[in-house]
Design an enzyme around this catalytic site. Sequence first.
Site, PDB file in Angstrom:
ATOM      1  N   ILE A 104       0.740  -1.521   0.010  1.00  0.00           N
ATOM      2  CA  ILE A 104      -0.085   0.120  -0.047  1.00  0.00           C
ATOM      3  C   ILE A 104       0.900   1.278  -0.385  1.00  0.00           C
ATOM      4  CG2 ILE A 104      -1.534  -1.217   1.127  1.00  0.00           C
ATOM      5  CD1 ILE A 104      -0.789  -0.030   3.607  1.00  0.00           C
ATOM      6  N   ASP A 105       1.907   1.191  -0.470  1.00  0.00           N
ATOM      7  CA  ASP A 105       3.055   2.439   0.116  1.00  0.00           C
ATOM      8  C   ASP A 105       3.061   2.949  -1.877  1.00  0.00           C
ATOM      9  OD1 ASP A 105       5.400   0.459  -1.927  1.00  0.00           O
ATOM     10  OD2 ASP A 105       5.556  -0.846  -0.127  1.00  0.00           O
ATOM     11  N   HIS A 120      -4.671  -3.567  -1.936  1.00  0.00           N
ATOM     12  CA  HIS A 120      -4.902  -3.838  -0.299  1.00  0.00           C
ATOM     13  C   HIS A 120      -5.165  -2.081  -0.578  1.00  0.00           C
ATOM     14  CE1 HIS A 120      -3.826  -7.613   0.399  1.00  0.00           C
ATOM     15  NE2 HIS A 120      -4.859  -7.919   0.597  1.00  0.00           N
ATOM     16  N   CYS A 128     -12.397  11.420   2.145  1.00  0.00           N
ATOM     17  CA  CYS A 128     -13.535  11.669   3.500  1.00  0.00           C
ATOM     18  C   CYS A 128     -15.007  11.579   3.885  1.00  0.00           C
ATOM     19  CB  CYS A 128     -13.821  13.010   3.458  1.00  0.00           C
ATOM     20  SG  CYS A 128     -15.501  14.303   4.404  1.00  0.00           S
ATOM     21  N   CYS A 149     -12.063  16.110   8.134  1.00  0.00           N
ATOM     22  CA  CYS A 149     -11.501  17.522   6.851  1.00  0.00           C
ATOM     23  C   CYS A 149     -12.474  18.656   6.803  1.00  0.00           C
ATOM     24  CB  CYS A 149     -13.395  16.400   5.731  1.00  0.00           C
ATOM     25  SG  CYS A 149     -13.416  17.065   4.497  1.00  0.00           S
ATOM     26  N   SER A 190       4.773 -15.501   0.623  1.00  0.00           N
ATOM     27  CA  SER A 190       4.589 -16.810   1.002  1.00  0.00           C
ATOM     28  C   SER A 190       3.088 -17.531   0.423  1.00  0.00           C
ATOM     29  CB  SER A 190       4.020 -17.011   2.071  1.00  0.00           C
ATOM     30  OG  SER A 190       3.899 -15.979   2.883  1.00  0.00           O
ATOM     31  N   ILE A 230      14.309 -10.572  -3.886  1.00  0.00           N
ATOM     32  CA  ILE A 230      13.499 -10.160  -4.079  1.00  0.00           C
ATOM     33  C   ILE A 230      14.206  -9.496  -5.845  1.00  0.00           C
ATOM     34  CG2 ILE A 230      11.722  -8.278  -3.612  1.00  0.00           C
ATOM     35  CD1 ILE A 230      10.909 -10.672  -6.631  1.00  0.00           C
TER      36      ILE A 230
HETATM   37 ZN   LIG Z   1     -15.322  16.358   3.600  1.00  0.00          ZN
END
Ligand SMILES: [Zn+2]
Length: 240
Positions: A104-105, A120, A128, A149, A190, A230
Amino acid sequence: MTDLEQLQGMISASRRIVFFGGAGVSTESGIADFRGVDGLYRQKYRYPPETILSHTFFMTHRKEFFDFYRDKMLALGAQPNAAHKKLAELERAGKLTAVVTQNIDGLHQKAGSRNVYELHGSVLRNTCMSCGKKYGAEFIRNSEGVPTCECGGAVKPDVVLYEEGLDQRTLAGAVDAISRADMLIVGGTSLTVYPAAGLVDYYRGSRLVLINRTATQLDGRADLVITGSIGETLAQIRVP
Ligand SMILES: [Zn+2]
């Protein structure tokens, strides 16, 4: 022929390579794998990461969620490693059609990859919950407590938490790319995390390569298994 020569031969012969990567791709950039057992976090936080990163916890303990999230998930200083860079190079050369990742980076995009299916989600996108306004990762990092927000709503990272389903369009795109691939390289996983093993089933070709530091449950099905890093493995590949 060595494993590396075999890998090079397969890559040279392929034109629709798909790479499917897990946490091991990011750990080589210094990003922690939260599915691994790690006593340190358990000492510092009152809950295990799997609990904190769940939908229920986000809804009920939002401040504690963001304390952990800012501390451990927002690795904004991390840089792409040799694996990210080689995959971007393969895409530019017209050899690789897609990267499917469980990470997710955003490091694949940072390295230059364009067609990336983030199963993911990504810490770089935040929304928001009330009005849908989008925010970047810096907004989360620079906020205190629960990021709010301008409309007053809570801002939620576009990250798939435990108990939440995957984005169906992303999943469908990944399935499509894998089913049309002429080579599938699975790296740094894995294959135990849903839906990893199931996605590999969509590959029908004869160039299934697994690159991981430890054995995986699909080793017996692979056409080539390389046990190792890897990044170090892909660094040695020449892009035709
Ligand atoms: Zn908002």
